[in-house]
Design an enzyme around this catalytic site. Structure first.
Site, mmCIF file in Angstrom:
data_model
loop_
_atom_site.group_PDB
_atom_site.id
_atom_site.type_symbol
_atom_site.label_atom_id
_atom_site.label_comp_id
_atom_site.label_asym_id
_atom_site.label_seq_id
_atom_site.Cartn_x
_atom_site.Cartn_y
_atom_site.Cartn_z
ATOM 1 N N GLY A 72 -25.012 -12.622 47.456
ATOM 2 C CA GLY A 72 -24.030 -11.853 48.227
ATOM 3 C C GLY A 72 -23.976 -10.390 47.834
ATOM 4 O O GLY A 72 -23.831 -9.508 48.694
ATOM 5 N N ASN A 145 -11.739 -13.388 47.907
ATOM 6 C CA ASN A 145 -12.159 -14.283 46.828
ATOM 7 C C ASN A 145 -11.047 -14.587 45.828
ATOM 8 O O ASN A 145 -11.154 -15.541 45.079
ATOM 9 C CB ASN A 145 -13.375 -13.701 46.104
ATOM 10 C CG ASN A 145 -13.197 -12.247 45.769
ATOM 11 O OD1 ASN A 145 -12.949 -11.421 46.644
ATOM 12 N ND2 ASN A 145 -13.304 -11.918 44.504
ATOM 13 N N GLN A 184 -17.036 -16.016 50.831
ATOM 14 C CA GLN A 184 -16.090 -17.094 50.507
ATOM 15 C C GLN A 184 -15.830 -17.994 51.714
ATOM 16 O O GLN A 184 -15.096 -18.976 51.607
ATOM 17 C CB GLN A 184 -14.756 -16.503 50.020
ATOM 18 C CG GLN A 184 -14.842 -15.857 48.645
ATOM 19 C CD GLN A 184 -15.012 -16.873 47.515
ATOM 20 O OE1 GLN A 184 -14.657 -18.044 47.638
ATOM 21 N NE2 GLN A 184 -15.562 -16.419 46.395
ATOM 22 N N THR A 242 -41.840 -11.222 46.768
ATOM 23 C CA THR A 242 -42.251 -12.573 47.152
ATOM 24 C C THR A 242 -41.019 -13.423 47.406
ATOM 25 O O THR A 242 -40.079 -13.421 46.601
ATOM 26 C CB THR A 242 -43.104 -13.211 46.031
ATOM 27 O OG1 THR A 242 -44.197 -12.337 45.757
ATOM 28 C CG2 THR A 242 -43.625 -14.580 46.445
ATOM 29 N N CYS A 330 -15.828 -12.502 38.634
ATOM 30 C CA CYS A 330 -16.588 -11.268 38.444
ATOM 31 C C CYS A 330 -15.769 -10.229 37.701
ATOM 32 O O CYS A 330 -16.300 -9.379 37.033
ATOM 33 C CB CYS A 330 -17.000 -10.700 39.793
ATOM 34 S SG CYS A 330 -17.303 -11.975 40.983
HETATM 35 C C1 LIG Z 1 -16.267 -12.228 48.446
HETATM 36 C C2 LIG Z 1 -17.487 -12.155 47.595
HETATM 37 N N1 LIG Z 1 -18.438 -11.255 47.885
HETATM 38 C C3 LIG Z 1 -19.558 -11.144 47.168
HETATM 39 C C4 LIG Z 1 -19.782 -11.940 46.077
HETATM 40 C C5 LIG Z 1 -21.033 -11.749 45.267
HETATM 41 O O1 LIG Z 1 -21.954 -12.736 45.517
HETATM 42 P P1 LIG Z 1 -23.157 -13.064 44.506
HETATM 43 O O2 LIG Z 1 -22.526 -13.503 43.232
HETATM 44 O O3 LIG Z 1 -23.936 -14.131 45.224
HETATM 45 O O4 LIG Z 1 -23.953 -11.835 44.355
HETATM 46 C C6 LIG Z 1 -18.828 -12.904 45.738
HETATM 47 C C7 LIG Z 1 -19.038 -13.806 44.584
HETATM 48 O O5 LIG Z 1 -18.544 -13.624 43.516
HETATM 49 C C8 LIG Z 1 -17.650 -13.006 46.514
HETATM 50 O O6 LIG Z 1 -16.688 -13.884 46.217
#
Ligand SMILES: Cc1ncc(COP(=O)(O)O)c(C=O)c1O
Length: 379
Positions: A72, A145, A184, A242, A330
């Site tokens: 993401g 999230n 999400q 790749t 995060c």
């Molecule tokens: C709303 C949202 N966007 C983006 C991400 C980032 O995704 P990824 O961890 O696959 O890079 C997350 C995940 O933590 C998310 O909850």
């Protein structure tokens, strides 16, 4: 099964065994580089394209509009840098509660933050006012999230439509696109891009019982993005490297399973959420629920227990066998209070007294009962 209760599905979901089985052959048996010309490699290339078509169909898009990414974050970065670096004079409008993978790339460009109301939904009138003649991109997440709020994407698409027709009437040829981060939303919401009215949409596998570091960016035909990863020209030159074939196949399978199941699973989780809220209100009446209850992902419960430190509560919960979260995974190591909660109007102290419980396919009523009990005994 593990002997703890896992309530952090917004951070990561366990891989579906059917997804794992679909991926397995591509690690050792079908390991070929899809760009090679011999037959076994061409078969792998075909499997990538079959996965692309399957994803496109689930989104109501064309296969050529699907770019596979490593998750993401990369999809969000490609959308934002991809548009903004083509439009040096342009600005981007994002909501104040976006994920860091939208906030950070937007912060590298001229940007404006659209506020949310106290229920966590973007204020449409204020968003519309922020769009000026130079706005080239609006990015609002489909579902948040932290608090699980579902944002009014269809209504925002209507605003964008109005802006386009006003620009046409004024002879302003600046394009304007709508991007949504749907990371999400994949397991719970309708992802049909034309019903939503979006021009770009990000998804990832790690939140839909698929592999981490897999994802897509849907890019509507006609939008020229500047690629961010240059090299061999894979993914129509939008994302060289790749192909992660196992990840691509796994992502497509995970999305197919999640979307097939989403309505029944949403109803089941909504019932569990009602139970959670009832129990909390009875047993911990000082707890407050954050975010809209009406427009909300079915698996999300987010509460503040004023006066209690969330980091301490998380440790106590873990000692009692419950894994939950404070804020998003995060930003968990971040010292700052959650930007999402402060955008809702919570004080810093209340933001630090907040917990997120995100349920998933394995969550049962008895887990909810045990969790509320564990929380009460942690106070
Ligand atoms: C709303 C949202 N966007 C983006 C991400 C980032 O995704 P990824 O961890 O696959 O890079 C997350 C995940 O933590 C998310 O909850």
């Amino acid at each position: 099964m593990p002997d703890f209760i896992y309530l952090d599905h917004a951070a990561a979901t366990p891989m579906d065994t059917k997804v794992l089985a679909a991926m397995q052959p591509y690690f050792a048996t079908h390991f070929y580089n899809p760009s090679a010309s011999y037959l076994p490699a061409q078969k792998v290339k075909k499997d990538v394209e079959t996965a692309r078509s399957a994803v496109a169909q689930l989104l109501g898009a064309r296969p050529s509009e699907i770019v596979f990414t490593a998750g993401g974050t990369e999809a969000n970065n490609l959308a934002i840098y991809g548009v903004m670096s083509q439009q040096p004079k342009g600005n981007i409008v994002i909501s104040a509660i976006e994920h860091e993978s939208v906030l950070e790339p937007a912060a590298q460009h001229k940007h404006k933050l659209a506020p949310v109301d106290s229920d966590g939904r973007v204020n449409l009138a204020k968003l519309e006012k922020l769009i000026d003649d130079h706005t080239v991109l609006v990015s609002v997440m489909y579902a948040n999230n932290e608090i699980g709020t579902i944002e009014p994407i269809r209504e925002i698409a209507q605003i964008i439509k109005r802006v386009r027709s006003t620009r046409r009437a004024k002879g302003n040829q600046t394009p304007i696109y709508l991007h949504t981060d749907a990371c999400q939303a994949g397991a719970y919401l309708d992802l049909h891009v034309s019903r939503l009215g979006v021009d770009m949409m990000s998804l990832n596998g790690g939140k839909i019982y698929g592999p981490k570091q897999s994802g897509v960016l849907y890019v509507k035909a006609g939008i020229a993005l500047k690629p961010q990863v240059l090299g061999g020209g894979q993914e129509r030159s939008l994302r060289s490297g790749t192909e992660n074939v196992a990840g691509i196949v796994g992502f497509a399978k995970a999305l197919e399973l999640a979307q097939a199941n989403r309505q029944d699973e949403s109803k089941r989780l909504e019932r569990l959420r009602m139970l959670f809220i009832e129990l909390i209100q009875k047993q911990i009446p000082k707890a407050q629920i954050n975010g809209s209850l009406k427009h909300r992902l079915p698996n999300n419960i987010h509460i503040t227990i004023p006066g209690y430190d969330n980091e301490r509560l998380l440790i106590q919960l873990e000692q009692r066998g419950v894994l939950a979260a404070a804020g998003s995974a995060c930003s968990a190591s971040n010292e700052e209070p959650s930007h999402v909660l402060t955008a809702l109007g919570l004080s810093e102290a209340d933001a630090r007294a907040s917990l997120r419980f995100s349920m998933g396919r394995d969550t049962k009523a008895k887990d909810i009962e045990k969790t509320v009990k564990a929380l009460k005994s942690s106070l």
